[in-house]
Design a protein around this motif. Structure first.
Motif, PDB file in Angstrom:
ATOM      1  N   GLU A   4     -32.747 -76.387  -8.127  1.00 25.95           N
ATOM      2  CA  GLU A   4     -34.010 -75.580  -7.374  1.00 25.95           C
ATOM      3  C   GLU A   4     -33.760 -74.463  -9.110  1.00 25.95           C
ATOM      4  O   GLU A   4     -33.012 -73.280  -9.058  1.00 25.95           O
ATOM      5  CB  GLU A   4     -33.429 -74.618  -6.360  1.00 25.95           C
ATOM      6  CG  GLU A   4     -34.491 -73.711  -5.398  1.00 25.95           C
ATOM      7  CD  GLU A   4     -34.243 -73.646  -4.265  1.00 25.95           C
ATOM      8  OE1 GLU A   4     -35.566 -72.901  -3.628  1.00 25.95           O
ATOM      9  OE2 GLU A   4     -33.569 -73.938  -3.345  1.00 25.95           O
ATOM     10  N   ARG A  40     -41.945 -78.683  -3.275  1.00 22.63           N
ATOM     11  CA  ARG A  40     -40.335 -79.533  -3.852  1.00 22.63           C
ATOM     12  C   ARG A  40     -41.293 -80.805  -4.329  1.00 22.63           C
ATOM     13  O   ARG A  40     -41.908 -81.254  -4.043  1.00 22.63           O
ATOM     14  CB  ARG A  40     -39.883 -79.903  -2.127  1.00 22.63           C
ATOM     15  CG  ARG A  40     -39.107 -80.694  -1.969  1.00 22.63           C
ATOM     16  CD  ARG A  40     -38.503 -80.669  -0.257  1.00 22.63           C
ATOM     17  NE  ARG A  40     -37.225 -81.375  -0.261  1.00 22.63           N
ATOM     18  CZ  ARG A  40     -36.512 -82.117   0.606  1.00 22.63           C
ATOM     19  NH1 ARG A  40     -37.040 -81.489   2.132  1.00 22.63           N
ATOM     20  NH2 ARG A  40     -36.118 -82.544   0.823  1.00 22.63           N
ATOM     21  N   LYS A  79     -38.049 -77.289  -5.845  1.00 28.32           N
ATOM     22  CA  LYS A  79     -36.595 -77.997  -5.946  1.00 28.32           C
ATOM     23  C   LYS A  79     -36.925 -78.696  -5.880  1.00 28.32           C
ATOM     24  O   LYS A  79     -37.728 -79.843  -5.563  1.00 28.32           O
ATOM     25  CB  LYS A  79     -36.477 -77.856  -3.952  1.00 28.32           C
ATOM     26  CG  LYS A  79     -34.736 -78.325  -4.036  1.00 28.32           C
ATOM     27  CD  LYS A  79     -35.171 -78.484  -1.899  1.00 28.32           C
ATOM     28  CE  LYS A  79     -34.754 -77.305  -1.438  1.00 28.32           C
ATOM     29  NZ  LYS A  79     -33.496 -77.074   0.115  1.00 28.32           N
ATOM     30  N   ASP A 137     -35.008 -82.762  -5.646  1.00 25.38           N
ATOM     31  CA  ASP A 137     -33.844 -82.998  -5.269  1.00 25.38           C
ATOM     32  C   ASP A 137     -33.887 -85.209  -5.049  1.00 25.38           C
ATOM     33  O   ASP A 137     -35.263 -85.416  -5.364  1.00 25.38           O
ATOM     34  CB  ASP A 137     -33.641 -83.076  -3.700  1.00 25.38           C
ATOM     35  CG  ASP A 137     -34.707 -82.735  -2.532  1.00 25.38           C
ATOM     36  OD1 ASP A 137     -35.838 -83.534  -2.651  1.00 25.38           O
ATOM     37  OD2 ASP A 137     -34.612 -82.062  -2.305  1.00 25.38           O
ATOM     38  N   THR A 143     -40.434 -70.660  -6.156  1.00 25.75           N
ATOM     39  CA  THR A 143     -39.400 -71.848  -7.059  1.00 25.75           C
ATOM     40  C   THR A 143     -39.600 -73.525  -6.482  1.00 25.75           C
ATOM     41  O   THR A 143     -40.316 -73.396  -5.684  1.00 25.75           O
ATOM     42  CB  THR A 143     -37.722 -71.581  -6.470  1.00 25.75           C
ATOM     43  OG1 THR A 143     -37.294 -71.997  -4.906  1.00 25.75           O
ATOM     44  CG2 THR A 143     -37.058 -70.366  -6.765  1.00 25.75           C
TER      45      THR A 143
END
Length: 332
Positions: free
Chosen positions: A131, A257, A121, A123, A119
């Motif tokens: 996510e 991320r 993320k 943000d 996954t």
């Protein structure tokens, strides 16, 4: 009859480094001790020698039906040969799995890293943090193939056909707020497989970033595949960055991320040695590394040594990003 002027960075497709050449580099490396103290690390990796078949096999990638993607004719190889995959696939700086100078195959060890589930993320300063599964993210984007030069800070180079999508498409998908000035990319943490992450001399996880202007430049690219298929793990699967006008350490691998932030990120190598590995890291033959010249580079596919080009030959497309900024720091 219309006359087409070739742009400075364009290379003929015949110049892309063949896939096979890229994969063989590791076989040529010696077993000397490198910066990571690889003797102990190599011993720690020995259990993988008789391990089960690689869980990171790209042949099992759930998005393999999307390859090969349509070639984007605006990004070609000009007069550079494509580096063969067997060379490029074994010529990888991937410190999570060990030193570039170690005596074992980074490709073999990296193949043990699971590719799914994975996954990403998204943000920070965005309308809605989320996510997303890597397969959903890849299928939400329009994949294309681009041939790019790649220039390592260690003064070697290659030319490869990446498959992926522009970073600006990810920016649009994320819907950042006006306060976002930079994009921060963060790699995975899995020291059970990536034994290099057990060595505390580096501030894991690997991070680096781009300014928002750089992220929205047409050349900035998020990579999911190479050589017309899902990328093998050693290339930074299932998602990596490619910014061809910068030194290779800026191209974060195996991303988990992506954060939109107001403050400039400080990358792993900048934390380790900021005087040698700065934030901008734009290729410039006239600004040497602290320990070697950047005036020329060695093509790992052909063995040829050629002069280094400012911005790796992509100056027409990116020099405007740095108007008002000057000095050697742009090239460190």
């Amino acid at each position: 009859m219309p006359i087409r002027r070739r742009r400075s960075w364009e290379l003929p497709e015949s110049a892309v480094t063949p896939e096979a050449t890229y994969l063989s580099r590791r076989n040529l490396l010696g077993a000397g001790v490198g910066l990571l103290g690889v003797a102990g690390l190599s011993a720690a990796l020995s259990p993988f020698a008789d391990a089960a078949p690689a869980v990171g096999d790209p042949a099992n990638d759930p998005t393999r039906d999307l390859y090969p993607a349509k070639k984007n004719p605006a990004f070609t190889a000009g007069d550079r040969p494509i580096t063969p995959e067997e060379i490029s696939g074994n010529y990888n700086n991937f410190y999570e799995f060990g030193s570039e100078r170690s005596g074992y195959q980074i490709a073999d060890v990296a193949a043990r890293m699971p590719r799914r589930p994975w996954t990403v993320k998204i943000d920070g300063l965005v309308e809605q943090p989320r996510e997303v599964g890597i397969d959903d993210l890849i299928r939400a984007m329009a994949l294309e193939e681009r041939i790019y030069r790649h220039r390592c800070v260690e003064a070697w180079s290659m030319t490869v056909p990446w498959t992926g999508f522009p970073v600006k498409d990810l920016v649009a998908y994320a819907k950042p707020l006006s306060g976002a000035k930079y994009v921060r990319f963060e790699t995975f943490m899995n020291p059970e497989v990536a034994l290099g992450q057990r060595r505390f001399i580096y501030p894991w996880p690997y991070i680096d970033g781009l300014s928002m202007a750089e992220a929205n430049n047409d050349l900035a690219f998020l990579v999911t595949g190479i050589y017309g298929k899902p990328a093998p793990n050693q290339f930074g699967a299932p998602l990596r960055l490619a910014v061809p006008w910068k030194y290779g350490f800026k191209s974060v691998k195996s991303i988990v991320r992506i954060s939109f932030v107001a403050e400039r990120p400080v990358g792993l190598w900048e934390q380790v040695q900021g005087r040698e590995y700065g934030f901008w890291a734009n290729v410039n033959p006239e600004v040497p590394h602290a320990r070697w010249s950047q005036a020329s580079e060695r093509d790992i596919g052909t063995g040829e040594r050629r002069p280094t080009l400012i911005y790796n030959g992509y100056g027409e497309e990116v020099a405007g990003l740095y108007k008002g900024l000057s000095g050697e720091k742009l090239f460190m």
